[in-house]
Every structure is written in C-alpha cells, then in structure tokens.
Design a protein around this motif. Structure first.
Motif, PDB file in Angstrom:
ATOM      1  N   THR A 108     -18.157  14.183 -15.253  1.00  0.00           N
ATOM      2  CA  THR A 108     -16.480  14.115 -14.617  1.00  0.00           C
ATOM      3  C   THR A 108     -16.259  12.974 -13.910  1.00  0.00           C
ATOM      4  N   TYR A 149     -15.283  10.633 -19.384  1.00  0.00           N
ATOM      5  CA  TYR A 149     -14.334  11.986 -19.224  1.00  0.00           C
ATOM      6  C   TYR A 149     -12.897  11.488 -18.870  1.00  0.00           C
ATOM      7  N   LEU A 187     -16.008  25.811 -24.764  1.00  0.00           N
ATOM      8  CA  LEU A 187     -16.667  25.059 -23.990  1.00  0.00           C
ATOM      9  C   LEU A 187     -18.101  25.755 -23.832  1.00  0.00           C
ATOM     10  N   ILE A 200     -14.351  20.882 -15.251  1.00  0.00           N
ATOM     11  CA  ILE A 200     -14.002  20.633 -16.501  1.00  0.00           C
ATOM     12  C   ILE A 200     -12.855  21.855 -16.686  1.00  0.00           C
ATOM     13  N   SER A 217     -13.877  20.159 -27.204  1.00  0.00           N
ATOM     14  CA  SER A 217     -15.183  20.552 -26.430  1.00  0.00           C
ATOM     15  C   SER A 217     -16.384  20.043 -26.978  1.00  0.00           C
ATOM     16  N   ILE A 219     -16.676  16.871 -25.222  1.00  0.00           N
ATOM     17  CA  ILE A 219     -17.228  17.170 -23.964  1.00  0.00           C
ATOM     18  C   ILE A 219     -18.716  17.290 -24.027  1.00  0.00           C
TER      19      ILE A 219
END
Length: 115
Positions: free
Chosen positions: A3, A8, A44, A73, A101, A104
């Motif tokens: 993050t 990000y 996620l 997140i 997702s 991520i």
C-alpha cells in the motif's frame, strides 16, 4: 508492503478511472444476488489465499503483514465505493473486481519476490 508503493497508487488511479462502472446502476439491471462488497471481499480473499498458498515459505509474521495490508486495501475500496457497496453487482462490475483483485495479487507477488 504494497500500500505504500507506487504500483498501489496506480491501481487506485485505475479504479477511479473506471468508477463509471459503478455509477447510475439500478438494482433492476442486476442479475446477481451478491453485492459489490461481498464480491470484493470474496475476490480479494481468494487472491490472498493464492498468494499464501504459492509462497509456503512465508513466515507467520509475513502472513500477518499481508492480512493487515489487505485490510487496508479493503478499507480504501470501501471508502471509494461507499455509496454503492451494498448494491447488487453487475457482470461488468464482477469482471472489473476480479481483474482488480488479480492486480492486487500481482503487487503482493512482486513484493514477496523482492523481500
């Protein structure tokens, strides 16, 4: 871990560029029984389980750090999408959330590789 990285920030910018997917959608257009937040949490969760499964050498501390990051997140996503979180999800939104997702997950994969 992720993050605080530029990747990000770029993902959040990517989300904001696609906010129109979440605007002006009425529940009548939705065929799913799931809500946006349920889908975000599920997708996620699946991707983070994949991260941990694919990196079995992660320590307990590293896994906890990943969980804390995912919580952060999720908080960011809840803030950005707060007005629509409980709406029924459309197919287009589901596709976007799945893609997001995976992106991520890629951030976590990269962070783990460079640790």
């Amino acid at each position: 871990m992720v993050t605080d990285q530029n990747g990000y920030i770029h993902l959040i910018e990517y989300l904001t560029k696609h906010l129109s997917l979440f605007e002006n959608i009425t529940n009548a257009q939705n065929s799913s029984s799931s809500t946006i937040i349920e889908t975000i949490e599920e997708e996620l969760g699946c991707q983070i389980i994949n991260v941990c499964t694919q990196n079995q050498k992660l320590s307990f501390s590293q896994r906890n750090a990943i969980v804390r990051e995912v919580d952060s997140i999720l908080y960011d996503l809840e803030e950005i999408l707060s007005a629509v979180l409980n709406n029924k999800i459309t197919k287009e939104q589901t596709t976007f959330i799945k893609e997001f997702s995976i992106l991520i997950k890629n951030l976590f994969d990269e962070a783990i590789t460079y640790e």
